[in-house]
Design an enzyme around this catalytic site. Sequence first.
Site, mmCIF file in Angstrom:
data_model
loop_
_atom_site.group_PDB
_atom_site.id
_atom_site.type_symbol
_atom_site.label_atom_id
_atom_site.label_comp_id
_atom_site.label_asym_id
_atom_site.label_seq_id
_atom_site.Cartn_x
_atom_site.Cartn_y
_atom_site.Cartn_z
ATOM 1 C CG ASP A 172 -3.039 4.022 3.630
ATOM 2 O OD1 ASP A 172 -4.031 4.649 4.463
ATOM 3 O OD2 ASP A 172 -3.010 3.989 2.667
ATOM 4 C CE LYS B 284 -9.205 -2.175 3.749
ATOM 5 N NZ LYS B 284 -8.236 -1.798 3.195
ATOM 6 C CD1 TRP C 274 -2.664 -1.939 1.469
ATOM 7 C CD2 TRP C 274 -3.534 -0.921 0.062
ATOM 8 N NE1 TRP C 274 -3.688 -2.624 1.189
ATOM 9 C CE2 TRP C 274 -3.928 -1.422 0.084
ATOM 10 C CE3 TRP C 274 -3.216 0.300 -1.311
ATOM 11 C CZ2 TRP C 274 -5.103 -1.942 -0.763
ATOM 12 C CZ3 TRP C 274 -4.375 -0.547 -2.061
ATOM 13 C CH2 TRP C 274 -4.812 -1.310 -2.004
#
Length: 361
Positions: free
Chosen positions: A173, A197, A102
């Site tokens: 993030d 999430k 990511w």
Amino acid sequence: MSVVYNFCAGPAMLPTPVMAKAQQEFINWQNTGCSVMELSHRSKEFMALTAKAEERLRQLMHIPDNYKVLFCHGGGRGQFSAVPLNLLPQGQHADYVVTGSWSEAAAKEAANFGKINVINAIDESEGIKSVKPFNEWQVSSDAAYVHYCPNETVDGIEIFDIPEFDGVPIVADMSSTILSHHIDVTKFGLIYAGAQKNIGPSGLTIVIVREDLLGKARVDTPCIMNYKTAADNDSMYNTPPTYAWYLAGLVFEWLESIGGVSAVEKVNADKAALIYQYVDNSSFYLNNIDSQFRSRMNVPFWLADESLNDAFLEQAEAEGLVALKGHRIVGGMRASIYNAMPFEGVQKLVAFMKKFEEGNR
Ligand SMILES: *Cc1c(COP(=O)(O)O)cnc(C)c1O
């Protein structure tokens, strides 16, 4: 229907009490005779909902007054573009620390908008995957900001300490770790997280940004990605994802009711420990990540004999343990155990892993 435990990395399971409440008031929300998703985002009922959701999030995370909380569209990847558009003035550069897929994707997207220095912080010696210490992250003192990903959802790597670099704003993030344990918000310039999430359904993205970083966006920044525009309009410059916002509010309320972040942090630590301990005491399952950096949210593990992968997944599913297949780029298995996953779900998973091992040794 028997109980199903959903280990999906995202969109992920939501707390059962939240789903039950949403179902109960689905058609008639607060005696309005309408579903919350049918109401104007500017109605007084909905505005009260958004104010309460923000207040709850601020309390849960101890967000100081000099930070704005924005409720945005576009997910984590939307922020991969929005962050450089808003924080990277032309002619300057930003530093991106890469610890997995990511953070790598974030760096790649940012490079479309300006000069990016990539800092590889993965150390993979002797078969153990680890993260280099902060003093080896060569962040330049004149970077507009430094970006990193505290929890790599795909790779199962989590950085619990918070780095500090003299005066350089830190952008994180937190898509897959927000609200899972206590963090000191004041150490960050900006935090962002897609909701799907640990917060609610997909479609909503939370941005927590220090006020002094607002108002620096490039002139060609699309208005719906401009933090200042969002802040000046209470995240309602255009129609926000109202139903996702409502559900996020219910999740914050639920988290409060179970004792807040410190309470869920303990459960999360126990859940993760249960799986890692079992994996470490078995030669049937493997995990090669330095124990200091093992994610408490996304636990990857591999079967020593990969030819048993399909049987493992099939039998797990038959027992109500679903979505355990690892991400295609790392293979193996992955148990995503966000806040909404109860301890019992993890106990059941470990009992299954043991049974499967005994049946296939
Ligand atoms: C899931 C995830 C993303 C991507 O989120 P989208 O909402 O699909 O854009 C980005 N970063 C991290 C750490 C993630 O876990």
